[in-house]
Enzyme design. Structure first.
Site, PDB file in Angstrom:
ATOM      1  N   ASP A   9       0.851  -1.194   0.000  1.00 50.71           N
ATOM      2  CA  ASP A   9       0.000   0.000   0.000  1.00 50.71           C
ATOM      3  C   ASP A   9       0.888   1.246   0.000  1.00 50.71           C
ATOM      4  OD1 ASP A   9      -3.217   0.521   0.953  1.00 50.71           O
ATOM      5  OD2 ASP A   9      -1.810   2.210   1.144  1.00 50.71           O
ATOM      6  N   ILE A  10       0.486   2.234  -0.767  1.00 47.94           N
ATOM      7  CA  ILE A  10       1.278   3.458  -0.911  1.00 47.94           C
ATOM      8  C   ILE A  10       1.236   4.316   0.363  1.00 47.94           C
ATOM      9  CG2 ILE A  10      -0.491   5.034  -1.833  1.00 47.94           C
ATOM     10  CD1 ILE A  10       1.516   5.671  -4.117  1.00 47.94           C
TER      11      ILE A  10
ATOM     12  N   ASN B  41     -12.676  -3.220   2.510  1.00 49.59           N
ATOM     13  CA  ASN B  41     -13.649  -2.135   2.584  1.00 49.59           C
ATOM     14  C   ASN B  41     -14.495  -2.187   1.315  1.00 49.59           C
ATOM     15  OD1 ASN B  41     -12.529  -1.005   4.983  1.00 49.59           O
ATOM     16  ND2 ASN B  41     -10.878  -0.129   3.768  1.00 49.59           N
TER      17      ASN B  41
ATOM     18  N   GLY C 183     -16.120   2.484   3.463  1.00 50.37           N
ATOM     19  CA  GLY C 183     -15.000   3.413   3.294  1.00 50.37           C
ATOM     20  C   GLY C 183     -14.120   3.079   2.108  1.00 50.37           C
TER      21      GLY C 183
ATOM     22  N   HIS D 195     -10.400  -5.347  -3.313  1.00 47.94           N
ATOM     23  CA  HIS D 195      -9.056  -5.576  -2.792  1.00 47.94           C
ATOM     24  C   HIS D 195      -9.122  -6.015  -1.350  1.00 47.94           C
ATOM     25  CE1 HIS D 195     -10.090  -1.311  -2.442  1.00 47.94           C
ATOM     26  NE2 HIS D 195      -9.404  -1.287  -1.310  1.00 47.94           N
TER      27      HIS D 195
ATOM     28  N   HIS E 149      -6.967  -6.017   2.088  1.00 47.24           N
ATOM     29  CA  HIS E 149      -5.813  -5.462   2.803  1.00 47.24           C
ATOM     30  C   HIS E 149      -5.233  -6.557   3.693  1.00 47.24           C
ATOM     31  CE1 HIS E 149      -6.815  -1.038   2.270  1.00 47.24           C
ATOM     32  NE2 HIS E 149      -8.016  -1.567   2.033  1.00 47.24           N
TER      33      HIS E 149
HETATM   34  P1  AMP Z   1      -9.784   1.334   0.362  1.00 47.57           P
HETATM   35  O1  AMP Z   1     -10.050   2.502   1.231  1.00 47.57           O
HETATM   36  O2  AMP Z   1     -10.078   0.028   1.027  1.00 47.57           O
HETATM   37  O3  AMP Z   1     -10.421   1.471  -1.003  1.00 47.57           O
HETATM   38  O4  AMP Z   1      -8.209   1.293   0.166  1.00 47.57           O
HETATM   39  C1  AMP Z   1      -7.534   1.799  -0.934  1.00 47.57           C
HETATM   40  C2  AMP Z   1      -6.074   1.730  -0.599  1.00 47.57           C
HETATM   41  O5  AMP Z   1      -5.325   1.889  -1.791  1.00 47.57           O
HETATM   42  C3  AMP Z   1      -5.600   2.783   0.390  1.00 47.57           C
HETATM   43  O6  AMP Z   1      -5.048   2.148   1.540  1.00 47.57           O
HETATM   44  C4  AMP Z   1      -4.540   3.568  -0.414  1.00 47.57           C
HETATM   45  O7  AMP Z   1      -3.452   3.978   0.358  1.00 47.57           O
HETATM   46  C5  AMP Z   1      -4.148   2.543  -1.460  1.00 47.57           C
HETATM   47  N1  AMP Z   1      -3.610   3.090  -2.695  1.00 47.57           N
HETATM   48  C6  AMP Z   1      -4.118   4.084  -3.452  1.00 47.57           C
HETATM   49  N2  AMP Z   1      -3.368   4.282  -4.543  1.00 47.57           N
HETATM   50  C7  AMP Z   1      -2.365   3.380  -4.484  1.00 47.57           C
HETATM   51  C8  AMP Z   1      -1.243   3.081  -5.325  1.00 47.57           C
HETATM   52  N3  AMP Z   1      -1.019   3.750  -6.457  1.00 47.57           N
HETATM   53  N4  AMP Z   1      -0.396   2.095  -4.947  1.00 47.57           N
HETATM   54  C9  AMP Z   1      -0.620   1.416  -3.796  1.00 47.57           C
HETATM   55  N5  AMP Z   1      -1.659   1.641  -2.973  1.00 47.57           N
HETATM   56  C10 AMP Z   1      -2.509   2.621  -3.307  1.00 47.57           C
END
Ligand code: AMP
Length: 119
Positions: free
Chosen positions: A33-34, A91, A97, A104, A106
């Site tokens: 995760d970024i 999520n 959220g 995806h 986590h």
């Molecule tokens: P969600 O809130 O469950 O949709 O989580 C989306 C996740 O994607 C968040 O934890 C972000 O930090 C992560 N995210 C967004 N863009 C990227 C990216 N380019 N590379 C890796 N993680 C990302």
């Protein structure tokens, strides 16, 4: 909910933007995760156009469902989380959220993770 081909994870799957890859096979891609919320924070995404868990569980072929679940487990194993433990979470939708509309999972680990839900 219709799948948005321009969501950020679709772009990662197409190789249009980079990711820090942990694991990949025919069914799934796992990457860091970024914006990590724990010392280990990895996302596992299916290689298909699925928005929600209901969407995925109802529409994905059986080999995709099996392959995706195995990929989540394999990723946790690669991250050496089996013994210390870890958390998996998805999520979904507005109340969940969800920020990126591509299903995806986590994987969190690397410390005691505390209560299950933020209050
Ligand atoms: P969600 O809130 O469950 O949709 O989580 C989306 C996740 O994607 C968040 O934890 C972000 O930090 C992560 N995210 C967004 N863009 C990227 C990216 N380019 N590379 C890796 N993680 C990302």
């Amino acid at each position: 909910m219709a799948y948005d081909q321009d969501n950020i994870f679709a772009k990662i799957l197409r190789g249009e933007i980079p990711c820090n890859k942990v694991y990949e096979d025919a069914y799934a891609l796992a990457f860091h995760d970024i914006n990590p919320q724990a010392p280990v924070h990895v996302l596992v995404i299916p290689k298909g156009e699925y928005v929600s868990f209901i969407d995925f569980s109802a529409k994905a072929p059986a080999d995709m469902i099996t392959g995706f679940m195995r990929a989540v487990g394999e990723t946790a194993k690669i991250l050496e989380l089996e013994s210390p433990g870890y958390r998996i979470l998805a999520n979904i939708g507005q109340d969940g959220g969800m920020e990126v509309p591509h299903l995806h999972i986590h994987i969190f680990g690397g410390r005691r993770l505390g209560p299950m839900l933020a209050r």
